[in-house]
Design a protein around this motif. Structure first.
Motif, PDB file in Angstrom:
ATOM      1  N   TRP A  48     -10.340   9.570 -11.299  1.00  0.00           N
ATOM      2  CA  TRP A  48     -10.166   9.396 -12.963  1.00  0.00           C
ATOM      3  C   TRP A  48      -9.131   8.146 -12.740  1.00  0.00           C
ATOM      4  CZ3 TRP A  48      -5.712   9.912 -15.747  1.00  0.00           C
ATOM      5  CH2 TRP A  48      -5.769   9.502 -17.240  1.00  0.00           C
ATOM      6  N   ILE A  49      -7.923   8.191 -12.084  1.00  0.00           N
ATOM      7  CA  ILE A  49      -6.899   7.240 -12.185  1.00  0.00           C
ATOM      8  C   ILE A  49      -7.465   5.849 -11.564  1.00  0.00           C
ATOM      9  CG2 ILE A  49      -4.569   6.580 -10.935  1.00  0.00           C
ATOM     10  CD1 ILE A  49      -4.030   9.536 -11.023  1.00  0.00           C
ATOM     11  N   TYR A  50      -8.005   5.957 -10.501  1.00  0.00           N
ATOM     12  CA  TYR A  50      -8.898   4.798  -9.644  1.00  0.00           C
ATOM     13  C   TYR A  50      -9.712   3.955 -10.784  1.00  0.00           C
ATOM     14  CZ  TYR A  50     -11.240   1.869  -6.388  1.00  0.00           C
ATOM     15  OH  TYR A  50     -11.766   0.704  -5.589  1.00  0.00           O
ATOM     16  N   THR A  51     -10.710   4.580 -11.609  1.00  0.00           N
ATOM     17  CA  THR A  51     -11.506   4.187 -12.411  1.00  0.00           C
ATOM     18  C   THR A  51     -10.734   3.190 -13.664  1.00  0.00           C
ATOM     19  OG1 THR A  51     -12.138   6.055 -13.339  1.00  0.00           O
ATOM     20  CG2 THR A  51     -13.653   5.393 -11.527  1.00  0.00           C
ATOM     21  N   GLU A  52      -9.681   4.014 -13.903  1.00  0.00           N
ATOM     22  CA  GLU A  52      -9.232   3.729 -15.270  1.00  0.00           C
ATOM     23  C   GLU A  52      -7.915   2.728 -14.989  1.00  0.00           C
ATOM     24  OE1 GLU A  52     -10.321   4.420 -18.108  1.00  0.00           O
ATOM     25  OE2 GLU A  52     -11.754   5.677 -17.543  1.00  0.00           O
ATOM     26  N   TYR A  53      -7.298   2.771 -13.889  1.00  0.00           N
ATOM     27  CA  TYR A  53      -6.035   2.272 -13.921  1.00  0.00           C
ATOM     28  C   TYR A  53      -5.681   1.210 -12.545  1.00  0.00           C
ATOM     29  CZ  TYR A  53      -4.782   5.335 -17.801  1.00  0.00           C
ATOM     30  OH  TYR A  53      -5.134   5.799 -18.942  1.00  0.00           O
TER      31      TYR A  53
ATOM     32  N   ALA B 204       6.088   4.495  -0.647  1.00  0.00           N
ATOM     33  CA  ALA B 204       7.351   3.758  -0.910  1.00  0.00           C
ATOM     34  C   ALA B 204       7.440   2.479  -0.527  1.00  0.00           C
ATOM     35  CB  ALA B 204       8.637   4.585  -0.463  1.00  0.00           C
ATOM     36  N   ALA B 205       6.938   2.183   0.956  1.00  0.00           N
ATOM     37  CA  ALA B 205       6.726   0.914   1.275  1.00  0.00           C
ATOM     38  C   ALA B 205       5.863  -0.038   0.551  1.00  0.00           C
ATOM     39  CB  ALA B 205       6.738   0.991   2.808  1.00  0.00           C
ATOM     40  N   GLY B 206       4.816   0.485   0.303  1.00  0.00           N
ATOM     41  CA  GLY B 206       3.605  -0.220  -0.213  1.00  0.00           C
ATOM     42  C   GLY B 206       4.198  -0.871  -1.575  1.00  0.00           C
ATOM     43  N   LEU B 207       4.873   0.255  -2.521  1.00  0.00           N
ATOM     44  CA  LEU B 207       5.404  -0.048  -3.769  1.00  0.00           C
ATOM     45  C   LEU B 207       6.397  -1.254  -3.672  1.00  0.00           C
ATOM     46  CD1 LEU B 207       5.777   3.572  -5.449  1.00  0.00           C
ATOM     47  CD2 LEU B 207       4.088   1.793  -5.912  1.00  0.00           C
ATOM     48  N   VAL B 208       7.003  -1.088  -2.778  1.00  0.00           N
ATOM     49  CA  VAL B 208       8.129  -2.309  -2.607  1.00  0.00           C
ATOM     50  C   VAL B 208       7.786  -3.641  -2.296  1.00  0.00           C
ATOM     51  CG1 VAL B 208      10.071  -2.847  -1.339  1.00  0.00           C
ATOM     52  CG2 VAL B 208      10.067  -0.595  -1.876  1.00  0.00           C
ATOM     53  N   LEU B 209       6.614  -3.551  -1.397  1.00  0.00           N
ATOM     54  CA  LEU B 209       6.092  -4.933  -1.142  1.00  0.00           C
ATOM     55  C   LEU B 209       5.399  -5.134  -2.382  1.00  0.00           C
ATOM     56  CD1 LEU B 209       4.793  -3.951   2.474  1.00  0.00           C
ATOM     57  CD2 LEU B 209       6.607  -5.547   1.849  1.00  0.00           C
ATOM     58  N   ARG B 210       4.487  -4.538  -3.202  1.00  0.00           N
ATOM     59  CA  ARG B 210       3.650  -4.894  -4.059  1.00  0.00           C
ATOM     60  C   ARG B 210       4.570  -5.437  -5.405  1.00  0.00           C
ATOM     61  NH1 ARG B 210       0.503  -6.117  -1.118  1.00  0.00           N
ATOM     62  NH2 ARG B 210      -1.861  -5.257  -1.019  1.00  0.00           N
ATOM     63  N   LEU B 211       5.567  -4.567  -5.781  1.00  0.00           N
ATOM     64  CA  LEU B 211       6.291  -4.800  -6.903  1.00  0.00           C
ATOM     65  C   LEU B 211       7.845  -5.792  -6.777  1.00  0.00           C
ATOM     66  CD1 LEU B 211       6.442  -1.346  -8.304  1.00  0.00           C
ATOM     67  CD2 LEU B 211       4.880  -2.986  -9.019  1.00  0.00           C
ATOM     68  N   VAL B 212       8.371  -5.784  -5.521  1.00  0.00           N
ATOM     69  CA  VAL B 212       9.534  -6.717  -5.429  1.00  0.00           C
ATOM     70  C   VAL B 212       9.172  -7.815  -4.569  1.00  0.00           C
ATOM     71  CG1 VAL B 212      11.822  -6.511  -4.262  1.00  0.00           C
ATOM     72  CG2 VAL B 212      10.763  -4.299  -5.095  1.00  0.00           C
TER      73      VAL B 212
ATOM     74  N   PRO C 281      -0.532  -2.933 -10.661  1.00  0.00           N
ATOM     75  CA  PRO C 281       0.673  -3.352  -9.428  1.00  0.00           C
ATOM     76  C   PRO C 281       0.988  -2.160  -8.809  1.00  0.00           C
ATOM     77  CG  PRO C 281       1.067  -5.004 -11.332  1.00  0.00           C
ATOM     78  CD  PRO C 281       0.279  -3.853 -11.997  1.00  0.00           C
ATOM     79  N   ALA C 282       1.492  -1.083  -9.428  1.00  0.00           N
ATOM     80  CA  ALA C 282       2.208  -0.206  -8.931  1.00  0.00           C
ATOM     81  C   ALA C 282       1.335   0.892  -8.303  1.00  0.00           C
ATOM     82  CB  ALA C 282       2.997   0.871  -9.973  1.00  0.00           C
ATOM     83  N   LEU C 283      -0.012   1.042  -8.985  1.00  0.00           N
ATOM     84  CA  LEU C 283      -1.091   1.854  -8.263  1.00  0.00           C
ATOM     85  C   LEU C 283      -1.698   1.115  -7.162  1.00  0.00           C
ATOM     86  CD1 LEU C 283      -2.609   3.660 -11.306  1.00  0.00           C
ATOM     87  CD2 LEU C 283      -1.281   4.602  -9.495  1.00  0.00           C
ATOM     88  N   ALA C 284      -1.606  -0.201  -7.373  1.00  0.00           N
ATOM     89  CA  ALA C 284      -2.472  -0.967  -5.938  1.00  0.00           C
ATOM     90  C   ALA C 284      -1.427  -1.096  -4.897  1.00  0.00           C
ATOM     91  CB  ALA C 284      -2.338  -2.511  -6.510  1.00  0.00           C
ATOM     92  N   GLY C 285      -0.038  -0.972  -5.396  1.00  0.00           N
ATOM     93  CA  GLY C 285       0.939  -0.713  -4.051  1.00  0.00           C
ATOM     94  C   GLY C 285       0.745   0.803  -3.411  1.00  0.00           C
ATOM     95  N   LEU C 286       0.625   1.514  -4.249  1.00  0.00           N
ATOM     96  CA  LEU C 286       0.725   3.142  -3.701  1.00  0.00           C
ATOM     97  C   LEU C 286      -0.631   3.390  -2.682  1.00  0.00           C
ATOM     98  CD1 LEU C 286       1.122   6.384  -5.904  1.00  0.00           C
ATOM     99  CD2 LEU C 286      -0.971   5.959  -4.735  1.00  0.00           C
TER     100      LEU C 286
END
Length: 473
Positions: A138-143, A464-472, A147-152
């Motif tokens: 559900w999260i995948y199809t909706e959100y 955490a690393a994926g989120l940092v790389l995508r958001l920062v 960027p945060a979820l893409a990093g996750l």
């Protein structure tokens, strides 16, 4: 000569210590009194249920890790079953289409408490992962474009590479005990990477080859094999089949018939249900063997998924408890969400996910309850035993090939196609290496193989690393 692995050698990876229709199915199957095994274990049903719930909640890391954990908990720690019987059950489950770890859990539950035990063990192995995949789907199809979820999701995919490599080496160490088995696994890996040979053909060839290698001992083993608990040629054996088979088929196809009556037999719900019913019958080797077939059909034939979405589903399934074949739930979710027709997309996605899950796992229960009374007798036959070991080696080769393909698509953005006659090989272009993916995968490898960190630590660090790389960055 191919031998069985010695007792105590199956060590688990680092795993952390901790619907109405399902109830109907449980009640129907529980009336099969003739399916109960002899009472040779002094284990309470409540104690076993607590163990199966623990297994279901902690069964991360794919079939190798799940099988190893069940061996440690059932054989090594509690000694509810000896090593030889565990291996016999595992070898039989390797022969069946569908998820071998879930089938093994079902067989272990049947061995302890009959059909009710098998249902409890098999369902508890599935339900935690099903709930997680429903939420993630559900999260995948909706959100998924946030960027945060893409990093996750990106961090999780990279972590899966190390987890998969760890699981692969463990199952290879357990299965590939002899040189012929190692050569067979290597040849299978090369064939899967370089040709379009169907996996069922490889399995059948390995089984025949193994049976031929052990055929000279089969006659002696037949003469020395004790009488089976139920002879499938006897009156009681045929009664068992006549009782289990129709009941299993009704349980399997009743939701599909209901979906057809409610939404029409040309709806996406019926199409996905029929497709995954076929896949449940013809696909051996679990999720990894299923990937290519499902990806081809779902993307090219039916248009349910877009290119690359199958790998997203595998990444989600890799990071949830339960069998990796729950990736079919993701496909059913996305397919019905995208072709919802008159239903709200979110509701259609959930219904599609549950239907795909049902028709995938109902056959697994049916195979086990049909064959459970004769598993140990069959696996005592030398020719069959060696054939099953050869099939296990082929499965290792398939897992290795899928691991290579997953690593190539995750770590590199471009692939080069090399073709020579029937041989077609995709080689990653080294100048297309993704530094972010390589960095997170290296982190996961260090945590997994060097530090021996637990699975939650590996996943948390990579997310955490994926989120940092995508958001920062």
């Amino acid at each position: 000569m191919i031998t069985q692995p010695p007792a105590g050698k199956l060590t688990p990876p680092h795993i952390p210590s901790p619907h109405h229709s399902l109830i109907i199915a449980t009640g129907v199957f529980s009336r099969m009194a003739s399916s109960a095994p002899p009472a040779e274990f002094n284990v309470s049903f409540a104690e076993a249920t607590r163990l199966w719930l623990r297994v279901g909640l902690l069964s991360f890391g794919g079939p190798a890790a799940q099988i190893a954990m069940m061996h440690q908990l059932v054989v090594e720690q509690r000694r509810w079953l000896d090593d030889q019987k565990f291996i016999n059950g595992l070898n039989f489950c390797m022969l069946l289409p569908g998820p071998e770890a879930q089938q093994l859990a079902t067989w272990l539950g049947w061995k302890l408490h009959g059909v009710r035990g098998g249902l409890m063990a098999g369902l508890l192995f599935i339900l935690p992962g099903t709930a997680c995949m429903l939420t993630l789907g559900w999260i995948y199809t909706e959100y998924r474009h946030l960027p945060a979820l893409a990093g996750l999701f990106f961090g999780l995919k990279c972590a899966v590479l190390a987890i998969l490599a760890d699981a692969l080496q463990r199952i290879a160490r357990r299965v590939l005990k002899t040189r012929p088995l190692r050569l067979l696994a290597a040849a299978t890996c090369l064939l899967m990477l370089a040709t379009d040979l169907p996996f069922p053909a490889l399995v059948a060839s390995a089984g025949i080859l193994g049976w031929w290698a052990g055929r000279d001992r089969s006659a002696a083993d037949i003469n020395s094999t004790p009488p089976p608990q139920q002879d499938c040629g006897s009156v009681s054996g045929w009664r068992h089949i006549a009782k289990v088979l129709p009941t299993g088929l009704v349980v399997w196809f009743a939701p599909l018939l209901a979906a057809g009556c409610l939404t029409g037999f040309n709806s996406v719900f019926v199409q996905t249900g029929l497709f995954f019913s076929r896949a449940a019958v013809v696909t051996f080797g679990g999720a990894y063997a299923l990937l290519g077939y499902v990806d081809q059909q779902a993307v090219e034939k039916f248009g349910w998924l877009e290119q690359g979405e199958m790998l997203d589903g595998l990444g989600l399934a890799e990071t949830t408890p339960g069998p990796l074949i729950l990736v079919v739930q993701f496909v059913g979710h996305v397919a019905c969400w995208r072709h919802a027709a008159e239903l709200p997309p979110a509701a259609a996605g959930i219904l599609g996910a549950l239907l795909a899950t049902w028709v995938t796992f109902a056959p697994s229960f049916l195979w086990i309850f049909l064959g459970a009374p004769w598993i140990e007798q069959l696996t005592r036959l030398r020719g069959i035993t060696v054939g099953l070991q050869a099939i296990s080696a082929v499965v290792v080769g398939v897992i290795a090939a899928t691991s290579c393909e997953l690593a190539g698509t995750t770590l590199f953005s471009k692939q080069q196609l090399l073709q020579a006659g029937p041989v077609t090989l995709q080689i990653p272009l080294w100048n297309s290496l993704r530094p972010d993916a390589a960095a997170i995968a290296t982190l996961a490898a260090i945590l997994t193989f060097k530090i021996r960190a637990g699975l939650p630590t590996v996943l948390a660090a990579c997310v955490a690393a994926g989120l940092v790389l995508r958001l920062v960055l």
